[in-house]
Scaffold this motif. Sequence first.
Motif, mmCIF file in Angstrom:
data_model
loop_
_atom_site.group_PDB
_atom_site.id
_atom_site.type_symbol
_atom_site.label_atom_id
_atom_site.label_comp_id
_atom_site.label_asym_id
_atom_site.label_seq_id
_atom_site.Cartn_x
_atom_site.Cartn_y
_atom_site.Cartn_z
ATOM 1 N N GLY A 1 48.213 28.669 55.090
ATOM 2 C CA GLY A 1 49.395 28.466 54.044
ATOM 3 C C GLY A 1 49.437 28.686 52.833
ATOM 4 N N PRO A 2 50.188 28.255 52.087
ATOM 5 C CA PRO A 2 50.462 28.383 50.612
ATOM 6 C C PRO A 2 49.147 28.989 49.701
ATOM 7 N N HIS A 3 47.998 28.500 49.859
ATOM 8 C CA HIS A 3 46.876 28.473 49.366
ATOM 9 C C HIS A 3 46.314 29.693 49.719
ATOM 10 N N ARG A 4 46.278 30.153 50.958
ATOM 11 C CA ARG A 4 45.717 31.496 51.392
ATOM 12 C C ARG A 4 46.616 32.689 50.826
ATOM 13 N N ALA A 5 47.955 32.185 50.764
ATOM 14 C CA ALA A 5 49.119 33.608 50.172
ATOM 15 C C ALA A 5 48.883 33.445 48.555
ATOM 16 N N ALA A 6 48.531 32.563 47.874
ATOM 17 C CA ALA A 6 48.525 32.550 46.598
ATOM 18 C C ALA A 6 47.397 33.115 46.064
ATOM 19 N N ILE A 7 45.969 32.791 46.335
ATOM 20 C CA ILE A 7 44.697 33.147 46.088
ATOM 21 C C ILE A 7 44.516 34.656 45.598
ATOM 22 N N PRO A 8 45.043 35.364 46.467
ATOM 23 C CA PRO A 8 44.959 36.800 46.276
ATOM 24 C C PRO A 8 45.781 37.197 45.221
ATOM 25 N N LYS A 9 46.735 36.661 44.967
ATOM 26 C CA LYS A 9 47.726 37.077 43.689
ATOM 27 C C LYS A 9 46.956 36.665 42.212
ATOM 28 N N LEU A 10 45.909 35.826 42.375
ATOM 29 C CA LEU A 10 45.224 35.344 41.247
ATOM 30 C C LEU A 10 44.617 36.354 40.473
ATOM 31 N N TYR A 11 44.279 37.419 41.063
ATOM 32 C CA TYR A 11 43.209 38.441 40.503
ATOM 33 C C TYR A 11 44.141 39.363 39.541
ATOM 34 N N ALA A 12 45.453 39.387 39.911
ATOM 35 C CA ALA A 12 46.503 40.022 38.914
ATOM 36 C C ALA A 12 47.297 39.312 38.025
ATOM 37 N N TRP A 13 47.533 37.951 38.315
ATOM 38 C CA TRP A 13 48.352 37.053 37.405
ATOM 39 C C TRP A 13 47.558 36.389 36.356
ATOM 40 N N CYS A 14 46.379 36.304 36.375
ATOM 41 C CA CYS A 14 45.638 35.428 35.703
ATOM 42 C C CYS A 14 44.539 36.110 34.694
ATOM 43 N N ASP A 15 44.271 35.810 33.435
ATOM 44 C CA ASP A 15 43.309 36.474 32.688
ATOM 45 C C ASP A 15 42.121 35.693 32.481
ATOM 46 N N GLU A 16 42.213 34.446 33.013
ATOM 47 C CA GLU A 16 40.833 33.666 33.244
ATOM 48 C C GLU A 16 41.231 32.621 34.439
ATOM 49 N N ALA A 17 40.118 32.411 34.966
ATOM 50 C CA ALA A 17 40.093 31.750 36.352
ATOM 51 C C ALA A 17 38.722 31.174 36.355
ATOM 52 N N SER A 18 38.528 29.997 37.084
ATOM 53 C CA SER A 18 37.609 29.538 37.237
ATOM 54 C C SER A 18 37.375 28.237 38.277
#
Length: 95
Positions: free
Chosen positions: A33-50
């Motif tokens: 669902g939404p988690h699987r769709a959103a997580i790949p976008k995190l790479y380009a969207w965020c400057d920090e992630a943990s």
Amino acid sequence: CLGVRTRKTLGLTFWTLSLWESEESLRLFMSQGPHRAAIPKLYAWCDEASTAHWEVDHTAMPSWEVGTAMLQQCGRLIRVKYPSDNQKTGHINAT
């Protein structure tokens, strides 16, 4: 999912704290669902992630104080395309 808390800190910084019935239910949610769709976008969207993962022996939702402590204790950085200085140096700023 037994519970979810979200919060916004400085700037465009958003946090999610969740409590799951089992490791299996968490993994199932992450893979669909939404988690699987959103997580790949995190790479380009965020400057920090943990992220951090730990087990508890109760069904009470952890506080943000506990979540922040665990993130700093056992958290790991997630790779991002344009890392901030904090991300580059491995610093997790969870406040």
